[in-house]
Design a protein around this motif. Structure first.
Motif, PDB file in Angstrom:
ATOM      1  N   SER A 268       0.867  -1.184   0.000  1.00 42.38           N
ATOM      2  CA  SER A 268       0.000   0.000   0.000  1.00 42.38           C
ATOM      3  C   SER A 268       0.897   1.224   0.000  1.00 42.38           C
ATOM      4  CB  SER A 268      -0.911   0.004   1.229  1.00 42.38           C
ATOM      5  OG  SER A 268      -1.653   1.213   1.309  1.00 42.38           O
ATOM      6  N   TRP A 275      -3.187   5.952   3.223  1.00 41.51           N
ATOM      7  CA  TRP A 275      -2.734   4.708   2.630  1.00 41.51           C
ATOM      8  C   TRP A 275      -3.732   4.253   1.576  1.00 41.51           C
ATOM      9  CZ3 TRP A 275       2.066   3.295   3.297  1.00 41.51           C
ATOM     10  CH2 TRP A 275       2.739   3.679   4.455  1.00 41.51           C
ATOM     11  N   THR A 276      -3.237   3.986   0.371  1.00 39.60           N
ATOM     12  CA  THR A 276      -4.097   3.556  -0.724  1.00 39.60           C
ATOM     13  C   THR A 276      -4.582   2.126  -0.499  1.00 39.60           C
ATOM     14  OG1 THR A 276      -2.193   2.739  -1.975  1.00 39.60           O
ATOM     15  CG2 THR A 276      -2.875   5.026  -2.349  1.00 39.60           C
ATOM     16  N   LYS A 277      -5.603   1.745  -1.245  1.00 44.63           N
ATOM     17  CA  LYS A 277      -6.111   0.381  -1.131  1.00 44.63           C
ATOM     18  C   LYS A 277      -5.003  -0.609  -1.485  1.00 44.63           C
ATOM     19  CE  LYS A 277     -11.020   1.295  -1.790  1.00 44.63           C
ATOM     20  NZ  LYS A 277     -12.246   0.973  -2.553  1.00 44.63           N
ATOM     21  N   PRO A 278      -4.919  -1.730  -0.772  1.00 41.73           N
ATOM     22  CA  PRO A 278      -3.786  -2.640  -0.937  1.00 41.73           C
ATOM     23  C   PRO A 278      -3.768  -3.322  -2.302  1.00 41.73           C
ATOM     24  CG  PRO A 278      -5.444  -3.626   0.464  1.00 41.73           C
ATOM     25  CD  PRO A 278      -5.878  -2.206   0.238  1.00 41.73           C
TER      26      PRO A 278
END
Length: 551
Positions: A268, A275-278
């Protein structure tokens, strides 16, 4: 080995190895006393019915009739183990061997296990050394005894030569009655990250697992906070590893919807303060089993992790390299992997020192912490146990070291903690410390030059390509490239050579599209060796190029 599993092993040894000889002597007991045999038979019947007080009553009568009756002494040892009376079990075994050492020689293994539980490693070595040389013993029994003797000898030597170790529990701001597993300390020493597992299970037996961090201010550990994300809050995730610039993290996700197996490794990115989507790292890294406990190297070019094998029903350590924008097929770290389980890999920022936990290598019991060193050609040294009392009869399952190599953080379920696995910090003995590294500096291990020259060998280009990709993907950073030599030759010449070699790396990066003004060079000559220049191996380590990320 933990106490409960040790007891199970001893009872298994008794059931498999010891009771067969008892049956074979049904008409030929190790006594001439008919009265002793009569009481022994009564004791055996009561034992089989699990009527232990009556068992003890008849055994005592049998031994009153003949105090050297080996069969009765053996059964009393087994009864004592069943009743968790270890001292009486040891006493009974010792009396049996004193009376007739060859009556039940394989009982030496059960007695040796009890000795080791009591830290009587010398006694364990003695009884096992006798047994492996005893006459007329089958190899299928002698072989495990030899393996046990190797363990006992190691524990004796390690216990008698303890390393410096004064652990401090991080306290209730970090540790709870659940489990805390140390994952990482930031390069600047300002914060630790760890996984917390609840001590309360749901109706399916699963326990919540999530990533927390604690800021370190003036040596104090602040109240832990969960990772601030707006996705997967109800999912199980842990074992985080964050890049030095703190812009990307790697972690294991359990039962995520896009997973290949039970647990997969994800990344991420930190973009616009969140935090961006994993992103699943894909089937090069993840398989249909379970991958866990990722750790990214300081140069972001190596990913270490643990992988479960259904074939061997155990976990091994692997490493994948980031090359030309993708992760390569993971390779097992052969010297570290055993027939048991390896877990929690941690590669120090020096790029050269790997720590991990294993229950398959010879140790003090349960999981121990080990260390391997990366050798000049990329191989790994044989694993080294960190010693007692860092490692105990309990489980030490994860370990990380500060960038300066001075502090170690360890997770253990040893006695005296708050509950479950707790995190402890201690001053790391210089003997086991990694190379001291500035918090954003890493060594480029595969940069090679022609002899006494600044001309790059072709074998260097993969490393330089990877660095160029890293800088292209991280446009906000600049780097300092520094060159070093060993102490062979004139100091002034070495200084010039080190500077020229740093410039050669810079020029190769410019050819790959990296802006000149993002890079500075410096030469240190022979002035800053990693290790003493007292062997060709060490000199090879000191001839190096390092990169320091400036921001």
């Amino acid at each position: 080995m933990m106490k409960n599993s040790l007891k199970s092993l001893i009872l298994l040894v008794l059931a498999v190895f010891l009771m067969a000889p008892v049956a074979s002597y049904a008409q030929n007991y190790h006594t001439k006393s008919k009265k002793a045999v009569k009481y022994y038979k009564s004791a055996k019947k009561q034992f089989d019915k699990k009527k232990y007080p009556k068992t003890l009553k008849y055994l005592d009568k049998a031994l009153d009739a003949d105090g050297k009756f080996a069969d009765a002494l053996l059964l009393k040892a087994e009864l004592s183990l069943t009743l968790n009376n270890d001292n009486q079990a040891i006493e009974s075994y010792e009396k049996m061997f004193a009376a007739d050492s060859m009556a039940f020689p394989r009982a030496a293994m059960a007695l040796a296990n009890l000795y080791m539980e009591k830290y009587r490693f010398g006694d364990a070595v003695n009884i096992l050394s006798w047994y492996v040389k005893a006459p007329d013993q089958k190899e299928k029994y002698v072989k495990p005894a030899k393996e046990m003797l190797e363990v006992a000898a190691f524990r004796k030597e390690t216990y008698e030569n303890p390393v410096k170790y004064e652990p401090v529990n991080l306290g209730s701001n970090v540790n709870t009655t659940g489990d805390e597993y140390i994952n990482q300390i930031l390069p600047d020493g300002s914060r630790i990250y760890f996984t917390r597992r609840s001590d309360v299970a749901d109706k399916y037996g699963a326990r919540d697992e999530f990533i927390f961090s604690s800021a370190i201010i003036d040596g104090e550990y602040m109240p832990a906070i969960p990772l601030n994300i707006d996705w997967n809050n109800n999912k199980r995730m842990g074992a985080v590893s964050i890049t030095p610039n703190q812009n990307r993290m790697y972690f294991v996700g359990i039962d995520f919807i896009d997973s290949h197996g039970r647990g997969d490794i994800y990344s991420s990115d930190f973009v616009n303060k969140e935090w961006t989507k994993p992103v699943n790292l894909g089937n090069i890294i993840n398989t249909s089993t379970m991958e866990s406990q990722p750790y990214i190297s300081a140069d972001c070019k190596e990913l270490y992790f643990a992988r479960y094998s259904r074939t061997y029903e155990s976990t091994d350590l692997y490493v994948s390299e980031f090359y030309q924008g993708r992760w390569t097929n993971p390779k097992p770290i052969v010297p570290a992997n055993s027939k048991g389980n390896e877990m929690s890999p941690f590669i120090h920022p020096d790029g050269n020192t790997l720590y991990f936990a294993s229950d398959g290598l010879i140790g003090m019991g349960g999981f121990d912490i080990f260390m391997c060193k990366k050798l000049p050609r990329g191989e790994w040294s044989a694993p080294k146990n960190l010693g007692y009392p860092i490692n105990s009869e309990k489980n030490e399952i994860s370990f990380v070291v500060s960038s300066d190599g001075k502090k170690g953080y360890i997770s253990s379920d040893r006695d005296g903690g708050i509950g479950g696995y707790d995190i402890y910090v201690f001053e790391l003995d210089a003997v086991d410390a990694p190379e001291q590294v500035d918090m954003t500096r890493f060594v480029m291990r595969n940069i090679n030059f022609e002899f006494d020259s600044a001309i790059l060998k072709e074998t260097s280009f993969n490393e330089i390509d990877s660095l160029a990709v890293f800088m292209t993907e991280n446009l906000g950073i600049s780097i300092e490239i520094s060159g070093y030599t060993d102490d062979s030759g004139d100091a002034a010449h070495n200084y010039t050579l080190s500077l020229d070699r740093a410039n050669s790396v810079k020029e190769a990066l410019v050819e790959r599209g990296i802006a000149d003004d993002r890079m500075s060079v410096v030469g240190y000559g022979e002035s800053r060796p990693l290790v003493p220049n007292d062997s060709e191996k060490n000199k090879a380590l000191n001839r190096r190029v390092e990169v320091r990320v400036m921001n």
